[in-house]
Write an enzyme that holds these catalytic residues in place. Structure first.
Site, PDB file in Angstrom:
ATOM      1  N   GLY A 139       2.769   2.018  10.692  1.00 48.45           N
ATOM      2  CA  GLY A 139       3.878   3.238  10.555  1.00 48.45           C
ATOM      3  C   GLY A 139       4.618   3.567  11.924  1.00 48.45           C
ATOM      4  N   GLU A 191      -5.001  -5.238  10.729  1.00 48.22           N
ATOM      5  CA  GLU A 191      -3.953  -3.803  11.012  1.00 48.22           C
ATOM      6  C   GLU A 191      -4.374  -3.381  12.226  1.00 48.22           C
ATOM      7  OE1 GLU A 191      -1.898  -2.948   6.986  1.00 48.22           O
ATOM      8  OE2 GLU A 191      -3.953  -1.808   7.248  1.00 48.22           O
ATOM      9  N   ASN A 202       1.143  -1.229  -0.019  1.00 52.72           N
ATOM     10  CA  ASN A 202      -0.076   0.041   0.068  1.00 52.72           C
ATOM     11  C   ASN A 202       0.868   1.252   0.087  1.00 52.72           C
ATOM     12  OD1 ASN A 202      -2.010   1.980   0.677  1.00 52.72           O
ATOM     13  ND2 ASN A 202      -2.471   1.313   2.686  1.00 52.72           N
ATOM     14  N   TRP A 203       0.839   1.879  -1.022  1.00 46.82           N
ATOM     15  CA  TRP A 203       1.817   3.089  -1.343  1.00 46.82           C
ATOM     16  C   TRP A 203       1.275   4.227  -0.731  1.00 46.82           C
ATOM     17  CZ3 TRP A 203       3.990   2.632  -6.856  1.00 46.82           C
ATOM     18  CH2 TRP A 203       4.726   1.205  -7.155  1.00 46.82           C
ATOM     19  N   LYS A 204      -0.053   4.295  -0.368  1.00 45.22           N
ATOM     20  CA  LYS A 204      -0.404   5.326   0.407  1.00 45.22           C
ATOM     21  C   LYS A 204      -0.307   6.684  -0.553  1.00 45.22           C
ATOM     22  CE  LYS A 204      -0.050   3.348   4.947  1.00 45.22           C
ATOM     23  NZ  LYS A 204       0.116   3.335   6.106  1.00 45.22           N
ATOM     24  N   HIS A 232      -9.281   0.870   5.073  1.00 44.72           N
ATOM     25  CA  HIS A 232      -7.891   1.104   5.881  1.00 44.72           C
ATOM     26  C   HIS A 232      -8.009   2.298   7.164  1.00 44.72           C
ATOM     27  CE1 HIS A 232      -3.828   2.469   6.639  1.00 44.72           C
ATOM     28  NE2 HIS A 232      -3.594   1.315   6.078  1.00 44.72           N
ATOM     29  N   GLY A 262       3.084  -1.253   4.210  1.00 45.73           N
ATOM     30  CA  GLY A 262       3.062   0.223   4.008  1.00 45.73           C
ATOM     31  C   GLY A 262       4.392   0.649   3.656  1.00 45.73           C
ATOM     32  N   GLY A 263       5.171   1.347   4.672  1.00 45.12           N
ATOM     33  CA  GLY A 263       6.357   1.773   4.428  1.00 45.12           C
ATOM     34  C   GLY A 263       7.367   0.923   3.754  1.00 45.12           C
ATOM     35  N   SER A 285       3.738  -2.289  10.320  1.00 46.67           N
ATOM     36  CA  SER A 285       5.186  -2.347  10.535  1.00 46.67           C
ATOM     37  C   SER A 285       5.770  -3.681   9.919  1.00 46.67           C
ATOM     38  CB  SER A 285       5.629  -1.963  11.760  1.00 46.67           C
ATOM     39  OG  SER A 285       5.373  -0.757  12.198  1.00 46.67           O
ATOM     40  N   GLU A 293      -6.504   4.552   8.082  1.00 46.50           N
ATOM     41  CA  GLU A 293      -6.206   6.215   7.914  1.00 46.50           C
ATOM     42  C   GLU A 293      -7.594   6.670   7.118  1.00 46.50           C
ATOM     43  OE1 GLU A 293      -2.586   5.426   5.777  1.00 46.50           O
ATOM     44  OE2 GLU A 293      -1.678   4.840   7.833  1.00 46.50           O
TER      45      GLU A 293
HETATM   46  P1  PGA Z   1       3.119  -0.003   7.686  1.00 48.32           P
HETATM   47  O1  PGA Z   1       1.592   0.342   7.039  1.00 48.32           O
HETATM   48  O2  PGA Z   1       3.697  -1.058   7.024  1.00 48.32           O
HETATM   49  O3  PGA Z   1       3.943   1.332   7.208  1.00 48.32           O
HETATM   50  O4  PGA Z   1       2.971   0.007   9.209  1.00 48.32           O
HETATM   51  C1  PGA Z   1       0.862  -0.782   7.055  1.00 48.32           C
HETATM   52  C2  PGA Z   1      -0.778  -0.263   6.456  1.00 48.32           C
HETATM   53  O5  PGA Z   1      -1.002   0.800   6.708  1.00 48.32           O
HETATM   54  O6  PGA Z   1      -1.204  -0.944   5.589  1.00 48.32           O
END
Ligand code: PGA
Length: 262
Positions: A172, A166, A9-11, A94, A234-235, A213, A96
């Site tokens: 993050g 999640e 997930n590149w956000k 998600h 994510g990251g 993470s 966020e």
């Molecule tokens: P992260 O994000 O790997 O940066 O913790 C995961 C996500 O939000 O899907």
């Protein structure tokens, strides 16, 4: 045996040009791991370019969100058929989106139904906040999110759904859930709920990803757990080296699992 599924997930990261560079760097390396399902979810603007790069490869492409109406006066929104023209997957719910954009279990459900109707495979995200976790409410929160988020979904539709657990406090932050704690939620909370709604056979076949993470150094341990069927990253999906290492870890785990089963 469930095939492991790793999605990036590149956000809100990467311009079109940057996205092309990243995916071109990943492609020749990830395609080697044929025993893992894999996808990347770039921002809307980069979807067509990334999808063009990934055409006829094992790397699938997904949208990070979509709206549930088919068309009309919804300024700034994207309809399911618009993204379904470009990609095969969608993420909905998600944390966020829930935290910053007022997403609710009800809107997650609407997006899910619209995405499925458009022929997309959907990753439905659930997970508790730190406060809820510390108050011992993980099971109650995940149960509510799943029950309402999957309301009205049939057993046949569930074939096109992946769940991503999640925990919000792990996203993050560099602080992943322990493999045991995450697996307990997958095995004792999420899969039984899926079994209740879709039957045991379907529930056993559905993938439940972990997210929060995931890094190259914890991926294998997480993916080795009985009910962690891959990850939403994510990251660590923003550089080719770390995303490829995570897919490689999944591939190694899949080989060991296949040997153990036979
Ligand atoms: P992260 O994000 O790997 O940066 O913790 C995961 C996500 O939000 O899907």
């Amino acid at each position: 045996m469930r095939r492991l599924f790793v999605a990036g997930n590149w956000k809100m990261n990467k311009t079109i040009a940057e996205a092309e560079v990243l995916v071109q760097e990943m492609l020749p390396r990830v395609d080697a791991f044929a025993n893992v399902d894999k996808a990347v979810c770039p921002p809307y603007t980069a979807l067509p370019a990334v999808a063009a790069c990934c055409k006829n490869t094992g790397l699938k492409v997904g949208t990070q969100n979509l709206y549930w109406e088919e068309s009309g006066a919804y300024t700034g929104e994207i309809a399911p058929k618009m993204v379904a023209e470009i990609c095969d997957y969608a993420i909905v719910g998600h944390s966020e989106r829930r935290e910053y954009f007022a997403e609710t279990d009800e809107t997650v459900n609407k997006r899910l139904k619209a995405a499925l109707a458009a022929g997309l495979h959907v990753i439905v995200c659930v997970g508790e906040t730190l406060e809820e976790n510390e108050a011992g409410q993980t099971e109650a929160v995940v149960t509510r999110q799943l029950t309402q988020g999957l309301a009205g979904i049939s057993e046949a539709q569930a074939a096109d759904i992946t769940i991503a657990y999640e925990p919000v406090w792990a996203i993050g932050t560099g602080r992943a859930a322990t493999p045991e704690d995450a697996n307990d939620v997958h095995k004792d909370v999420i899969r039984p709920l899926l079994a209740k709604q879709f039957g045991e056979k379907r529930a056993q076949a559905m993938r439940i990803q972990y997210g929060g993470s995931i890094k190259p150094d914890n991926a294998a341990e997480l993916f080795s757990m009985s009910d962690i069927d891959g990850g939403l990253v994510g990251g660590a999906s923003l550089t080719a080296d770390s995303f490829v290492s995570i897919i490689e870890a999944a591939s190694m785990v899949a080989i060991v699992m296949a040997e153990t089963e036979s």
